[in-house]
Design a protein around this motif. Structure first.
Motif, PDB file in Angstrom:
ATOM      1  N   SER A 115       1.948   6.355  -7.148  1.00  0.00           N
ATOM      2  CA  SER A 115       0.820   7.036  -7.776  1.00  0.00           C
ATOM      3  C   SER A 115       0.902   8.553  -7.592  1.00  0.00           C
ATOM      4  N   THR A 124     -11.783   5.939  -1.899  1.00  0.00           N
ATOM      5  CA  THR A 124     -11.431   7.077  -1.039  1.00  0.00           C
ATOM      6  C   THR A 124     -11.004   8.273  -1.877  1.00  0.00           C
ATOM      7  N   LEU A 125     -10.172   8.023  -2.870  1.00  0.00           N
ATOM      8  CA  LEU A 125      -9.716   9.115  -3.741  1.00  0.00           C
ATOM      9  C   LEU A 125     -10.883   9.740  -4.497  1.00  0.00           C
ATOM     10  N   THR A 181       2.471   1.697  -3.428  1.00  0.00           N
ATOM     11  CA  THR A 181       1.464   2.031  -4.437  1.00  0.00           C
ATOM     12  C   THR A 181       1.058   3.502  -4.333  1.00  0.00           C
ATOM     13  N   ILE A 182       0.801   3.960  -3.109  1.00  0.00           N
ATOM     14  CA  ILE A 182       0.428   5.368  -2.907  1.00  0.00           C
ATOM     15  C   ILE A 182       1.572   6.293  -3.314  1.00  0.00           C
ATOM     16  N   LEU A 218      -8.597   2.253  -1.877  1.00  0.00           N
ATOM     17  CA  LEU A 218      -7.789   3.391  -2.320  1.00  0.00           C
ATOM     18  C   LEU A 218      -8.515   4.227  -3.364  1.00  0.00           C
ATOM     19  N   THR A 219      -9.072   3.569  -4.375  1.00  0.00           N
ATOM     20  CA  THR A 219      -9.725   4.312  -5.456  1.00  0.00           C
ATOM     21  C   THR A 219     -11.032   4.953  -4.987  1.00  0.00           C
ATOM     22  N   ILE A 258      -3.412   4.567  -9.965  1.00  0.00           N
ATOM     23  CA  ILE A 258      -3.370   3.650  -8.814  1.00  0.00           C
ATOM     24  C   ILE A 258      -3.519   2.207  -9.288  1.00  0.00           C
ATOM     25  N   ILE A 299       0.845  -1.211   0.000  1.00  0.00           N
ATOM     26  CA  ILE A 299       0.000   0.000   0.000  1.00  0.00           C
ATOM     27  C   ILE A 299       0.873   1.250   0.000  1.00  0.00           C
ATOM     28  N   LYS A 300       1.896   1.267   0.851  1.00  0.00           N
ATOM     29  CA  LYS A 300       2.777   2.441   0.929  1.00  0.00           C
ATOM     30  C   LYS A 300       3.417   2.741  -0.422  1.00  0.00           C
ATOM     31  N   LEU A 333      -8.098  -3.872  -1.297  1.00  0.00           N
ATOM     32  CA  LEU A 333      -7.205  -2.741  -1.048  1.00  0.00           C
ATOM     33  C   LEU A 333      -7.263  -1.723  -2.180  1.00  0.00           C
ATOM     34  N   TYR A 334      -7.255  -2.206  -3.420  1.00  0.00           N
ATOM     35  CA  TYR A 334      -7.358  -1.285  -4.565  1.00  0.00           C
ATOM     36  C   TYR A 334      -8.688  -0.530  -4.529  1.00  0.00           C
TER      37      TYR A 334
END
Length: 487
Positions: free
Chosen positions: A294, A471-472, A290-291, A468-469, A426, A287-288, A464-465
């Motif tokens: 991105s 939330t964004l 990937t963020i 992230l998406t 992402i 996760i770290k 997890l993906y």
């Protein structure tokens, strides 16, 4: 004429890149690879750590560590020659390209010397001999007994391996399904996508212990089923070859291979606790990264994209032509190709030893800049032309007009599309896993290999993906709503 010049430029770039890639010796130092290793004081070993008991990652006291037969051999070679050891973990089918372009020094990954591979690299003396096996679902043991029963059936193999060659040459009319990684082939077998899988005996035994619904097709025998594994090294490196063979000879003379096998078996059983306590750290690290990848890709991509967009809107023809060629080339080629060009090209062409993480970021920045340039250009063009005319009539220069009048208004048009690009990045960041960047998808593959569970890690990665998406997307909707207040 303009279009012809664009085509010539793009083809010149492609041809020069291909020449360097196919003939990396053009820029390579002619000295023995051993001299480079000694000067660096570090041995870079390439492997694919999803192949237990040869090489895999596991959690030890909260830290990820490599283990396996090949890892122990790599450690011995480094120790024998007073070198630091650096493991470079990447997909199996990328290893030969990495050694040819100088990203790694040697390959220790259960690799078999074949005529095709010997054209590209040299091999040490073999350090282990294993037999190839066929595994099937237990429910189909009565259906598949001999090799003849697999004629015209679907056979799963790992891509660019000896198993793939065996399936192609020894099973009549087999429908070969070649996948990049062993866990993917295991999942195809368990889900019924293939009828059988050709796999090395030790690896098969490790997977069968964790997958009780699979078993050996014991009566299936292959003519070329015995395989010798050796260490791959760059061509014309006799000193390095001698060093490797000396260590291998010592391994055989002292029967160290049995110790390495026992150590690997012990490491495979060491992890205690449930799935998340054992492998949660892998996903957190993913996760770290990937963020990070991105954010860097979108932020720097936006900076360069804005510059390229302004060049394309410039009154100077040569600047418009250069920016157009840049955008068309990057939008017309896959991100995967761009990742490989950056990763291998930085070493083969520029002679720079840049980490996989940085190379992945560079590739994403370059890719994003082309798409964001078009987003920004469209946003600027959407602003009423009367705004530009009014600003210029008040005496503002072109730069002042863009900075103070046009771009602030264009942001409203750009933001939704820019948010979509961020979401896309992402998800597309998973592509950099092919060069060994430990983002979510790469670490998912690591967990698949370590846990012998090909399915559960994929479910976790998908969740997890999505988090992230989603939330964004909510954050971008919030900012869009704030901008609409002025309307």
């Amino acid at each position: 004429m303009k279009q012809i010049l664009k085509i010539i430029t793009v083809f010149s770039f492609l041809i020069s890149t291909l020449i360097i890639y196919i003939n990396p010796e053009v820029n390579a130092n002619e000295k023995d690879q051993w001299q480079k290793i000694k000067e660096r004081g570090e041995l870079r070993v390439g492997l694919s750590a999803d192949y237990a008991p040869y090489e895999f990652e596991h959690n030890v006291n909260g830290k990820s560590k490599y283990a396996g037969i090949d890892i122990d051999i790599a450690k011995k070679i480094a120790k024998d020659n007073h070198l630091k050891l650096k493991i470079v973990n990447m997909q199996f089918d990328s290893l030969l390209g990495a050694i040819q372009t100088g990203k790694i020094d040697i390959i220790i990954s259960g690799m078999t010397p074949t005529p095709e591979r010997l054209k590209e690299v040299d091999f040490s003396k073999p350090y282990m001999t294993v037999d190839q096996k066929m595994i099937i679902k237990k429910s189909e043991t009565d259906r598949f007994k001999t090799i003849e029963d697999f004629a015209n059936k679907k056979i799963g193999v790992q891509k660019q391996t000896q198993q793939e060659k065996i399936a192609q040459t020894e099973i009549d009319n087999a429908q070969i399904q070649s996948l990049t990684r062993v866990p993917e082939v295991i999942m195809s077998l368990k889900s019924g996508k293939v009828n059988g899988m050709v796999i090395e005996g030790p690896v098969a035994e490790a997977y069968l212990k964790q997958n009780k619904d699979l078993t050996f097709a014991n009566d299936v025998k292959f003519n070329e089923g015995r395989k010798e594994t050796a260490i791959a090294l760059p061509k014309n490196s006799p000193i390095l070859m001698e060093k490797l063979n000396t260590s291998i000879k010592d391994v055989k003379n002292n029967n160290l291979l049995e110790d390495y096998k026992a150590s690997a078996a012990d490491a495979m059983q060491k992890d205690d606790g449930n799935f998340f306590t054992k492998y949660g750290d892998f996903f957190l690290k993913g996760i770290k990264n990937t963020i990070l990848i991105s954010i860097v890709g979108v932020v720097l991509g936006a900076v360069f994209g804005a510059l390229i967009a302004l060049l394309k809107l410039s009154q100077i023809k040569i600047l418009r032509w250069i920016s157009s060629a840049y955008i068309e080339f990057l939008r017309g080629t896959p991100l995967l190709v761009q990742v490989f060009l950056v990763y291998f090209g930085t070493t083969a062409v520029l002679g720079l030893d840049i980490s996989a993480l940085i190379c992945g970021m560079i590739a994403l920045v370059i890719n994003c800049s082309a798409y964001i340039a078009e987003i920004i250009r469209a946003g600027i063009n959407a602003v009423d032309k009367g705004q530009t005319e009014a600003a210029r009539s008040l005496g503002l220069t072109y730069g002042q007009t863009m900075k103070s009048v046009i771009l602030p208004q264009a942001v409203k048009n750009i933001l939704p599309a820019l948010g979509n690009e961020f979401v896309t990045v992402i998800k597309e960041s998973s592509i950099v896993s092919v060069i060994g960047v430990s983002e979510i998808m790469f670490n998912t593959q690591v967990v698949q290999g370590a846990s012998f569970d090909p399915f559960t890690p994929l479910i976790v990665a998908a969740i997890l993906y999505f988090i992230l998406t989603f939330t964004l997307s909510r954050v971008m909707y919030f900012f869009e709503g704030r901008l609409k207040v002025s309307d």
